[in-house]
Design an enzyme around this catalytic site. Structure first.
Site, mmCIF file in Angstrom:
data_model
loop_
_atom_site.group_PDB
_atom_site.id
_atom_site.type_symbol
_atom_site.label_atom_id
_atom_site.label_comp_id
_atom_site.label_asym_id
_atom_site.label_seq_id
_atom_site.Cartn_x
_atom_site.Cartn_y
_atom_site.Cartn_z
ATOM 1 C CG ASP A 1 -20.383 -18.035 29.038
ATOM 2 O OD1 ASP A 1 -19.731 -18.968 28.453
ATOM 3 O OD2 ASP A 1 -20.105 -16.658 29.113
ATOM 4 C CB CYS B 1 -17.185 -18.076 30.348
ATOM 5 S SG CYS B 1 -15.699 -17.134 31.043
ATOM 6 C CG HIS C 1 0.921 -23.189 46.640
ATOM 7 N ND1 HIS C 1 1.869 -22.468 46.446
ATOM 8 C CD2 HIS C 1 1.528 -24.540 46.772
ATOM 9 C CE1 HIS C 1 3.040 -22.919 46.407
ATOM 10 N NE2 HIS C 1 2.555 -24.325 46.372
ATOM 11 C CG HIS D 1 0.074 -23.309 51.095
ATOM 12 N ND1 HIS D 1 0.639 -22.038 50.528
ATOM 13 C CD2 HIS D 1 1.132 -24.084 51.072
ATOM 14 C CE1 HIS D 1 1.709 -22.387 50.027
ATOM 15 N NE2 HIS D 1 2.213 -23.661 50.284
ATOM 16 C CB THR E 1 -11.561 -15.473 28.754
ATOM 17 O OG1 THR E 1 -12.602 -14.783 29.735
ATOM 18 C CG2 THR E 1 -11.860 -14.312 27.266
HETATM 19 C C1 RB5 Z 1 -19.172 -14.282 25.978
HETATM 20 O O1 RB5 Z 1 -19.151 -13.829 24.904
HETATM 21 C C2 RB5 Z 1 -17.954 -14.089 26.752
HETATM 22 O O2 RB5 Z 1 -17.759 -12.500 27.087
HETATM 23 C C3 RB5 Z 1 -17.891 -14.645 28.090
HETATM 24 O O3 RB5 Z 1 -17.914 -16.123 27.755
HETATM 25 C C4 RB5 Z 1 -16.560 -14.744 28.696
HETATM 26 O O4 RB5 Z 1 -15.422 -14.592 28.038
HETATM 27 C C5 RB5 Z 1 -16.655 -13.519 29.749
HETATM 28 O O5 RB5 Z 1 -15.642 -13.091 30.382
#
Ligand code: RB5
Length: 141
Positions: free
Chosen positions: A7, A64, A97, A133, A66
């Site tokens: 994203d 993304c 694993h 596993h 995080t």
């Molecule tokens: C976008 O702002 C953010 O929420 C997305 O990239 C991600 O970190 C969501 O888990």
């Protein structure tokens, strides 16, 4: 073939990863997003998962902000084992694993230098094929 998606929060890191895959001579399919405009990470998790589940890619990389949202979304899809990694130890272990088929990264969490090492570790580490596993992976399914 490696399916890659992100994203807007993962866009900048994805560009680094694509350049790295190209430098390594690895084939990839960039499924978007293609700009930093705000968008929804489940769209790209689903696109990468479809490439794997329909046999067009062996592995996927999802990014993304995080790495959390996009890995949660990917792991809802049967057949997908997405591992959110922030270090090489986890990238190696999840291949050995869990036979993880998708690497998830946080573009706002790891710098490009570390991320590329995580990518290499993930792509270059084979599944152990150990009976215990295999049994545990079957247990997930
Ligand atoms: C976008 O702002 C953010 O929420 C997305 O990239 C991600 O970190 C969501 O888990």
């Amino acid at each position: 073939m490696i399916a890659v998606g992100c994203d807007h929060g993962g866009f900048a890191l994805k560009q680094e990863i694509l350049a790295h895959l190209k430098e390594r001579g690895l084939e990839y399919n960039d499924l978007g997003c293609y700009e930093e405009k705000s968008c929804d990470y489940p769209t790209y998790a689903k696109a990468v998962a479809a490439e794997i589940n329909e046999g067009r890619a062996e592995k996927g990389i999802l990014i993304c902000g995080t790495g959390i949202g996009i890995s949660i979304a990917a792991n809802k899809i049967p057949g997908i084992r997405a591992a959110l990694c922030t270090d090489c130890f986890c990238a190696e272990a999840t291949r050995q694993h869990n036979d993880a088929n998708v690497l998830a990264l946080g573009g706002r969490v790891v710098g490009a230098g570390l991320a590329l090492k995580i990518v290499d570790t993930f792509l270059d580490t084979p599944f152990s094929n150990d009976e215990r596993h295999i049994r545990r992976i079957k247990g997930i399914e």
